[in-house]
Design a protein around this motif. Structure first.
Motif, PDB file in Angstrom:
ATOM      1  N   LEU A  53     -22.382  80.644  26.568  1.00  0.00           N
ATOM      2  CA  LEU A  53     -21.264  79.692  26.119  1.00  0.00           C
ATOM      3  C   LEU A  53     -20.105  80.574  26.267  1.00  0.00           C
ATOM      4  O   LEU A  53     -18.779  79.831  26.779  1.00  0.00           O
ATOM      5  CB  LEU A  53     -21.372  79.293  24.857  1.00  0.00           C
ATOM      6  CG  LEU A  53     -22.343  78.456  24.569  1.00  0.00           C
ATOM      7  CD1 LEU A  53     -22.620  78.019  23.052  1.00  0.00           C
ATOM      8  CD2 LEU A  53     -21.939  77.067  24.941  1.00  0.00           C
ATOM      9  N   THR A  54     -20.112  81.795  26.279  1.00  0.00           N
ATOM     10  CA  THR A  54     -18.659  82.535  26.248  1.00  0.00           C
ATOM     11  C   THR A  54     -18.260  82.457  27.579  1.00  0.00           C
ATOM     12  O   THR A  54     -16.931  82.379  27.948  1.00  0.00           O
ATOM     13  CB  THR A  54     -19.081  84.102  25.917  1.00  0.00           C
ATOM     14  OG1 THR A  54     -19.677  84.065  24.650  1.00  0.00           O
ATOM     15  CG2 THR A  54     -17.410  84.555  25.360  1.00  0.00           C
ATOM     16  N   LYS A  55     -19.194  82.778  28.708  1.00  0.00           N
ATOM     17  CA  LYS A  55     -18.994  83.033  30.004  1.00  0.00           C
ATOM     18  C   LYS A  55     -18.413  81.437  30.766  1.00  0.00           C
ATOM     19  O   LYS A  55     -17.547  81.353  31.330  1.00  0.00           O
ATOM     20  CB  LYS A  55     -20.099  83.274  31.006  1.00  0.00           C
ATOM     21  CG  LYS A  55     -20.646  84.833  30.522  1.00  0.00           C
ATOM     22  CD  LYS A  55     -19.498  85.629  30.982  1.00  0.00           C
ATOM     23  CE  LYS A  55     -19.325  86.926  30.402  1.00  0.00           C
ATOM     24  NZ  LYS A  55     -18.144  87.725  30.673  1.00  0.00           N
ATOM     25  N   GLY A  56     -18.933  80.250  29.702  1.00  0.00           N
ATOM     26  CA  GLY A  56     -18.527  79.129  30.317  1.00  0.00           C
ATOM     27  C   GLY A  56     -17.583  78.541  29.546  1.00  0.00           C
ATOM     28  O   GLY A  56     -17.340  77.421  29.593  1.00  0.00           O
ATOM     29  N   SER A  57     -16.878  79.263  28.634  1.00  0.00           N
ATOM     30  CA  SER A  57     -15.865  78.692  27.716  1.00  0.00           C
ATOM     31  C   SER A  57     -14.820  78.104  28.510  1.00  0.00           C
ATOM     32  O   SER A  57     -14.085  77.033  28.057  1.00  0.00           O
ATOM     33  CB  SER A  57     -15.613  79.710  26.599  1.00  0.00           C
ATOM     34  OG  SER A  57     -14.828  80.837  27.294  1.00  0.00           O
ATOM     35  N   ASN A  58     -14.107  78.532  29.413  1.00  0.00           N
ATOM     36  CA  ASN A  58     -13.326  77.922  30.371  1.00  0.00           C
ATOM     37  C   ASN A  58     -13.679  76.106  30.560  1.00  0.00           C
ATOM     38  O   ASN A  58     -12.971  75.295  30.363  1.00  0.00           O
ATOM     39  CB  ASN A  58     -12.844  78.486  31.682  1.00  0.00           C
ATOM     40  CG  ASN A  58     -12.092  79.894  31.308  1.00  0.00           C
ATOM     41  OD1 ASN A  58     -11.551  79.908  30.523  1.00  0.00           O
ATOM     42  ND2 ASN A  58     -12.228  80.773  32.398  1.00  0.00           N
ATOM     43  N   LYS A  59     -14.846  76.269  31.127  1.00  0.00           N
ATOM     44  CA  LYS A  59     -15.405  74.893  31.338  1.00  0.00           C
ATOM     45  C   LYS A  59     -15.466  73.996  30.258  1.00  0.00           C
ATOM     46  O   LYS A  59     -15.074  72.986  30.215  1.00  0.00           O
ATOM     47  CB  LYS A  59     -16.707  75.252  31.876  1.00  0.00           C
ATOM     48  CG  LYS A  59     -17.104  73.980  32.629  1.00  0.00           C
ATOM     49  CD  LYS A  59     -18.851  74.252  33.355  1.00  0.00           C
ATOM     50  CE  LYS A  59     -19.078  72.732  33.238  1.00  0.00           C
ATOM     51  NZ  LYS A  59     -20.198  72.341  34.142  1.00  0.00           N
ATOM     52  N   LEU A  60     -15.715  74.713  28.827  1.00  0.00           N
ATOM     53  CA  LEU A  60     -15.936  73.864  27.844  1.00  0.00           C
ATOM     54  C   LEU A  60     -14.534  73.449  27.347  1.00  0.00           C
ATOM     55  O   LEU A  60     -14.170  72.190  27.004  1.00  0.00           O
ATOM     56  CB  LEU A  60     -16.421  74.798  26.701  1.00  0.00           C
ATOM     57  CG  LEU A  60     -17.963  75.050  26.563  1.00  0.00           C
ATOM     58  CD1 LEU A  60     -18.270  75.676  25.441  1.00  0.00           C
ATOM     59  CD2 LEU A  60     -18.916  73.778  26.780  1.00  0.00           C
ATOM     60  N   GLU A  61     -13.386  74.428  27.463  1.00  0.00           N
ATOM     61  CA  GLU A  61     -11.967  73.839  27.396  1.00  0.00           C
ATOM     62  C   GLU A  61     -11.489  72.864  28.124  1.00  0.00           C
ATOM     63  O   GLU A  61     -10.787  71.891  27.770  1.00  0.00           O
ATOM     64  CB  GLU A  61     -11.055  75.024  27.409  1.00  0.00           C
ATOM     65  CG  GLU A  61     -11.161  75.935  26.116  1.00  0.00           C
ATOM     66  CD  GLU A  61     -10.499  77.177  26.146  1.00  0.00           C
ATOM     67  OE1 GLU A  61      -9.747  77.505  26.817  1.00  0.00           O
ATOM     68  OE2 GLU A  61     -11.253  78.144  25.395  1.00  0.00           O
ATOM     69  N   GLN A  62     -12.044  72.741  29.416  1.00  0.00           N
ATOM     70  CA  GLN A  62     -11.275  72.124  30.506  1.00  0.00           C
ATOM     71  C   GLN A  62     -11.901  70.607  30.184  1.00  0.00           C
ATOM     72  O   GLN A  62     -11.588  69.392  30.274  1.00  0.00           O
ATOM     73  CB  GLN A  62     -11.707  72.330  31.929  1.00  0.00           C
ATOM     74  CG  GLN A  62     -10.844  73.482  32.223  1.00  0.00           C
ATOM     75  CD  GLN A  62     -11.422  74.235  33.472  1.00  0.00           C
ATOM     76  OE1 GLN A  62     -12.300  74.019  34.049  1.00  0.00           O
ATOM     77  NE2 GLN A  62     -10.404  75.273  33.749  1.00  0.00           N
TER      78      GLN A  62
END
Lengths: 1021, 196
Positions: free
Chosen positions: A598-607
């Motif tokens: 999730l940390t690695k994909g956190s950008n994706k979560l934010e977008q």
């Protein structure tokens, strides 16, 4: 007295006054008080003077007056007359500069026709050639400016002049001969560049070339306080532009440049190489083809026998530039150029790995990507030999050397032809590259090399991995079957191979898988994911291997294309493991993997605001498991660090949700969906059952994730007082207490309005809390104070000006002064929860604010403090300084030096010493003059801290830091300050050379080597 | 440009040279992982209570002694530059880890250990072997504590006049005299300037 008389009078005394006179005349002329005719008449007498100086000054006067006259005052006829007059004065050798200035002034006041421009040019060439006869730079400079202006604005007229007079160009060139002044040369180069670039220079090419090349190489060095700001580089750049301006120069330029390449001066060689590169770029393919092989023969020498690294780099640029230029022409010359390169490189590759084979590899990889043609020719020329050599190689080092070159060639191929996701510089329609012919062979060699060579052949196998990765990326090269084979081998290494050494192979294999997933996500999901899943049991029976597999699998989440799938698989695995009663260790590992992904994909979560699926699928079940007491509550969830992981997972998903979505969770902040009323749970109920306290950790992370607009489950004042009360319970576990204190900081930071913030501490200072009552002070209260301040100070609230003084007073508290002092390091310490991502209010200037309110007061109070209280102030100071960037501290540093030096004498306060050494090192680096006068005491204290003291041992970390700081001293302080201490430092550091710790020894060796050099440097001067 | 005695020496890849960096990171973890997940909890986590920690934190392993070993000696000298090439003695295989030996004190009463370094010139008639030897010797004398005696010699059979060179390197007075020579010192300084 007439104006001219006055001007002549002032001219030698005061230039400014003289200008005023000219200005006055100009005004009179404008107003009609003075007729132009009259002015000239008055001048007549002086122009006919016997004294050359007077004639020159008269012209200067005229030039100045013309410069001051506003536009449109002089009629066309007047200007023409003046032009003729001034031009006629050029026959006189005096005042030539002023003539040019006058003409420039006239030109600014009305454009000339072609004929006029030609006459001026002709007249100057006839009357003033060569220009060097005028000794004063200030005489020649205006003339050059005039000619420059003529070329800029009357280019066609002058070009016609050149076409109509066969000897014009040779006279023009000769005119500038012998110029030496750098300011003038800048103009000369730019003047000469016009005929070079635009005129048909024919037979004059060599003269024109020599006219500029005579200045090569530029060795000019500007005087120390040069007012004109012309650097050698400016001259070099202009000269280089001249030399590369026309292909007509090639027959003269290349031999002359190559001749100078034999120079022993590195600067000359650098200039030559740069000039060759830009010439090749400008001369075009036809001309370049005539010299390409000669150039190759000369340039290769600089690369094969490196003298200076940057010269080799320049030579490589030159070779690449030739290839690039030739690529624009027909294929023949390019072939002819590459043939000897390929031959030579192949020969050197034969005895890899040597210095020259490395050089050959550099050449190949530098040239290979300049154009599709070059890529194809190089690949076709080198790959066959390379594979033959590879098959017959008798050692691994050689094979590795060859494969390294191969990998570079594949990369060049990707640059040109692109990868699966993007086309390369050749565009989409590019034909298949030569690499395709060797596809099978390359794949086999690399797969075989990686699979069969022993594990200790690390560097060889690393090259194989890199090669396979590159091969899989090449656009439309490998089929999915072949990429599947590569993936299979890579995941087999990740999953099954025994660990070896630093595990570089495994790491590189998994990183490659991530990269391949970027290119071909579905193939990775189809081939690798099942293999990973097969290795992860639903329940573990004590086997430990799964952590490594999980780590690798979680890394795949780095790639956006497969992120969702990774999360989904991990989540399913987690549910299965919990229902199968897997061990706590396994569950923690799975949670860690989910958090990592999730940390690695956190950008994706934010977008993507639509994270509700993650909320429904991951957060909600986790929260329910956390708070439940039945079988769905895994054993592992009784552990505080596990709950911390759970909290972090929830935080990362919830924090990007909308306020509305968050409010659904906010009402369950403390109840966590367990159905118990909030009032019966911590922090509202201090006598809640023991099992309920730990969930405070998860609540903390949820609280951290909320937006500021999200409504809390109760009144904010009530929440704050409950938390203050709750955190003072003596039997709380440390993590639960820390988490609750952090809630206090978060609430204050996020949910108070700016106005309310100013008074928020009010109720806490009154009964029953009485936080700042000196007699009631105790450790729980101290913690609460610092937790509250943490929330406030990040908002830079003005209330700090009231709160900090009370805190500073406590530094001399007889019982808790030291505890308060240590608390200071928490104030500015970076924090993982109170961050902007968590919607906290972090003022950009909060560090400056706290620094300004605290540090001057500490230094002040330190002076007045009693001896036994002084250390508290030093501790507090270092607690602040250790988190501050040096540019905040720098202005105050002079007042801090003494305190810092005294900090180095403290016993047992290692963090304090480390911070002090850190600040001293920064001071040395940025503002050494402040330390200069304390050099002796600085050096002796650093020495004392570098050497292990048996009585009061400092940690190795501090000793090494002291050595590193001491090493800066001779670099930063003046030689005469440092020199007297050399002997003492070198002698005492011998003890540090025998330190028990390697880290210290290595720092001591470097420090001592630096100090040993101190007097050697002195010898040289 | 002066003619180089060996213009095209064989070069070892840096990643293949022995190094401590590689070893120290290989702390075997119990769970078989590489520690990827350790970074998930930031260093400055709220979980650390500054008031609870021992106020002077000394390193937990501060009592353990890390002795000077062959690898450390190797690290000291492998980054010296070759006088002919801008390459390190390590990558040219002039100094090699197996050719470095530390001999413990000969008797219990003595504290003097001896470091023996055997250097391998890139070609057997290299006249710069003495200079290289001198560079290695100087570096070690500066960087090792005085309880080490330094013995630098040419590896047997790798140089046409190894005996003579060894005699020169072993002779204290000749070494001292050589270090008085300004030109030679300049060369040595340049060689040692790349030391890490």
């Amino acid at each position: 007295m007439s104006d001219i008389q006055q001007f002549l009078l002032e001219h030698d005394r005061n230039k400014h006054e003289a200008s005023q006179v000219a200005q006055k005349s100009a005004t009179r002329l404008t107003d009609g008080d003075l007729k132009l005719l009259k002015l000239i008449e008055e001048l007549g007498e002086y122009f006919n003077s016997e004294d050359g100086a007077i004639r020159a000054k008269s012209m200067a006067y005229l030039a100045e007056v013309l410069g001051f006259v506003p536009p449109k005052v002089l009629s066309l006829q007047q200007r023409n007359l003046l032009c003729d007059f001034v031009l006629s004065r050029t026959e006189d050798g005096e005042g030539i500069g002023s003539c040019a200035k006058a003409l420039l002034a006239l030109e600014e006041r009305g454009k000339w026709d072609s004929e006029r421009a030609q006459t001026i040019m002709d007249t100057f060439l006839a009357n003033t050639s060569p220009l060097r006869q005028y000794k004063q730079q200030s005489e020649r400079y205006p003339v050059l400016r005039l000619i420059d202006a003529l070329l800029a604005r009357y280019r066609d007229a002058l070009s016609t002049l050149h076409d109509s007079q066969p000897d014009f160009l040779s006279r023009f060139i000769a005119y500038f001969d012998g110029e030496k002044d750098p300011r003038n040369l800048m103009l000369v180069f730019s003047i000469l560049r016009v005929p070079m670039a635009e005129w048909n220079i024919g037979a004059d090419a060599q003269d024109l070339f020599d006219a500029v090349f005579n200045y090569f190489p530029i060795t000019f060095r500007p005087p120390p306080d040069d007012p004109y700001g012309i650097t050698a580089q400016d001259l070099k750049d202009r000269l280089r532009e001249c030399i590369s301006s026309t292909a007509d120069f090639a027959p003269y330029a290349f031999p002359a440049l190559l001749d100078k390449l034999d120079s022993t001066s590195m600067n000359t060689k650098r200039d030559v190489l740069q000039t060759i590169t830009s010439s090749v770029q400008e001369y075009g393919p036809r001309t370049t083809s005539l010299y390409s092989i000669t150039l190759w023969d000369a340039l290769k020498f600089e690369i094969l026998n490196v003298q200076e690294e940057d010269l080799a780099e320049e030579a490589l640029n030159g070779l690449a530039a030739i290839a690039q230029t030739l690529s624009k022409g027909t294929s023949g010359p390019l072939n002819a150029y590459l043939r000897p390169i390929i031959k030579e490189c192949n020969e050197h590759l034969e005895d890899a790995p040597t210095k020259q084979s490395q050089a050959a590899a550099r050449i190949v990889s530098k040239i290979a990507n300049v154009s599709p043609d070059v890529t194809n020719l190089l690949l076709a020329g080198i790959l066959p030999t390379m594979f033959t050599l590879f098959q017959s190689a008798d050692n691994m080092a050689k094979r590795r050397g060859l494969l390294e070159v191969f990998v570079e060639l594949i990369k060049a191929n990707i640059d040109v032809y692109g990868d699966w996701r993007a086309t390369g510089s050749a565009g989409a329609s590019a034909p298949k590259g030569a690499l395709a012919q060797f596809r099978e062979q390359a794949l086999e060699v690399l797969l075989h090399g990686l699979e069969t060579s022993p594990a200790n052949n690390v560097s060889y196998r690393l090259v194989c991995v890199d090669g396979l990765l590159q091969l899989s990326k090449v656009r439309e090269l490998l089929g999915e079957d072949d990429i599947g084979k590569i993936i299979h081998l890579l995941h087999a290494i990740v999953i099954h191979e025994e660990s070896f050494g630093k595990d570089e192979i495994k790491e590189s294999a998994i990183n490659s898988l991530v990269e391949i997933a970027h290119q071909k996500p579905q193939v990775v999901i189809d081939k690798a994911f099942p293999a990973f899943m097969a290795q992860l049991p639903d329940t573990d029976e004590g086997s430990k291997g799964h952590v490594a597999v999980l780590e690798a699998f979680a890394k795949l989440a780095n790639e956006e294309e497969v992120f969702d799938t990774v999360i989904l698989r991990l989540k399913n695995k987690f549910s299965a493991a919990v229902s199968q009663n897997a061990s706590s260790g396994y569950i923690v590992a799975l949670l860690s993997a989910i958090l990592y992904a999730l940390t690695k994909g956190s950008n994706k979560l934010e977008q993507d605001p639509n994270t509700s699926t993650y909320y429904q699928d991951i957060v909600l079940p986790l929260l329910k498991r956390t708070s439940s007491a039945d079988a769905s509550h895994p054993e592992a969830f009784n552990d505080e660090t596990t709950l911390d992981l759970v909290g972090r997972i929830c935080n990362i998903v919830v924090r990007s949700q909308s306020t509305e979505q968050q409010e659904a969770i906010a009402s369950e902040l403390y109840t966590l969906f367990r159905g118990t009323p909030q009032a019966e749970l911590p922090p509202f109920n201090t006598s809640a059952p023991p099992g309920t306290h730990k969930t405070m950790i998860v609540s903390t992370h949820l609280l951290a994730s909320f937006r500021r607009e999200t409504r809390l489950p109760c009144e904010i004042e009530f929440l704050v007082s409950s938390l203050v009360n709750y955190t003072q319970q003596p039997d709380l576990s440390i993590p639960v207490r820390s988490a609750s204190l952090r809630q206090l900081s978060l609430v204050i930071n996020k949910f108070y309005s700016t106005a309310a913030l100013k008074t928020c501490m009010g109720p806490l200072m009154e009964a029953p809390f009485e936080l700042f009552h000196p007699e009631k002070l105790d450790p729980p209260r101290i913690r609460v104070i610092f937790a509250c301040l943490k929330g406030i100070l990040l908002r830079s609230s003005p209330v700090l000006a009231k709160l900090y003084p009370q805190l500073l007073d406590f530094l001399s508290h007889p019982k808790y002064g030291a505890a308060i002092a240590h608390g200071f390091s928490t104030l500015l310490q970076p924090d993982d929860l109170i961050t902007k991502q968590n919607h906290c209010q972090v003022s950009g200037l909060h560090k400056q604010k706290s620094f300004a309110l605290l540090v001057p007061n500490i230094t002040q109070a330190f002076r007045d403090a009693s001896a036994e209280m002084k250390p508290n102030y030093l501790i507090a100071l270092s607690g602040i300084l250790r988190w501050l960037p040096f540019d905040i501290v720098v202005e105050e540093v002079p007042s801090l030096i003494l305190l810092l030096l005294q900090s180095l004498d403290l016993k047992g306060e290692d963090f304090v010493k480390e911070a002090a050494i850190g600040t001293l090192a920064s001071t040395l680096a940025e503002k050494p003059e402040v330390v200069q006068e304390y050099a002796g005491s600085l050096i002796s204290r650093l020495l004392a801290n570098s050497v292990l003291d048996k009585e009061a041992p400092t940690p190795a970390r501090v000793r090494a830091a002291a050595c590193r700081c001491l090493m800066l001293v001779p670099d930063k302080l003046k030689l005469e300050v440092v020199l007297p201490y050399r002997r003492q430092v070198c002698r005492k550091l011998i003890a540090a050379l025998d330190d028990t710790k390697r880290e210290v020894r290595s720092a001591a060796v470097k420090c001592r080597a630096r100090w040993l050099e101190v007097d050697e440097a002195g010898d040289d001067d | 440009m002066d003619d180089k005695q060996n213009a095209n020496p064989t070069i070892l890849s840096l990643s293949d040279l022995p190094s401590r960096r590689r070893e120290s990171n290989v702390r075997r973890r119990d769970d078989g992982g590489t520690g990827l997940f350790d970074g998930l909890i930031p260093q400055y986590s709220y979980l650390n209570d500054p008031f609870e920690q021992p106020l002077s934190s000394s390193d937990s392993d501060d009592d353990s002694v890390e002795d000077i070993d062959e690898q450390e000696v190797y690290d000291l000298i492998s980054s010296i530059s070759d006088p002919e090439h801008p390459l390190s003695l390590g990558s040219l295989a002039v100094v090699n880890l197996p050719d470095i030996h530390i001999q413990p004190p000969s008797s219990p009463h003595s504290s003097i250990s001896t470091v023996v370094v055997e250097i391998t010139p890139t070609i057997t008639h290299c006249s710069l072997a003495t200079v290289i030897g001198l560079g290695v010797r100087t570096r070690l004398e500066q960087a090792l504590p005085p309880r080490f005696r330094v013995d630098v010699r040419i590896k047997k059979g790798t140089h046409s006049t190894d005996e003579a060179v060894n005699k020169q390197l072993g002779d204290k007075e000749r070494v001292a005299a050589a270090l008085e020579n300004g030109t030679l010192m300049g060369v040595l300084r340049k060689m040692l300037s790349t030391c890490e």
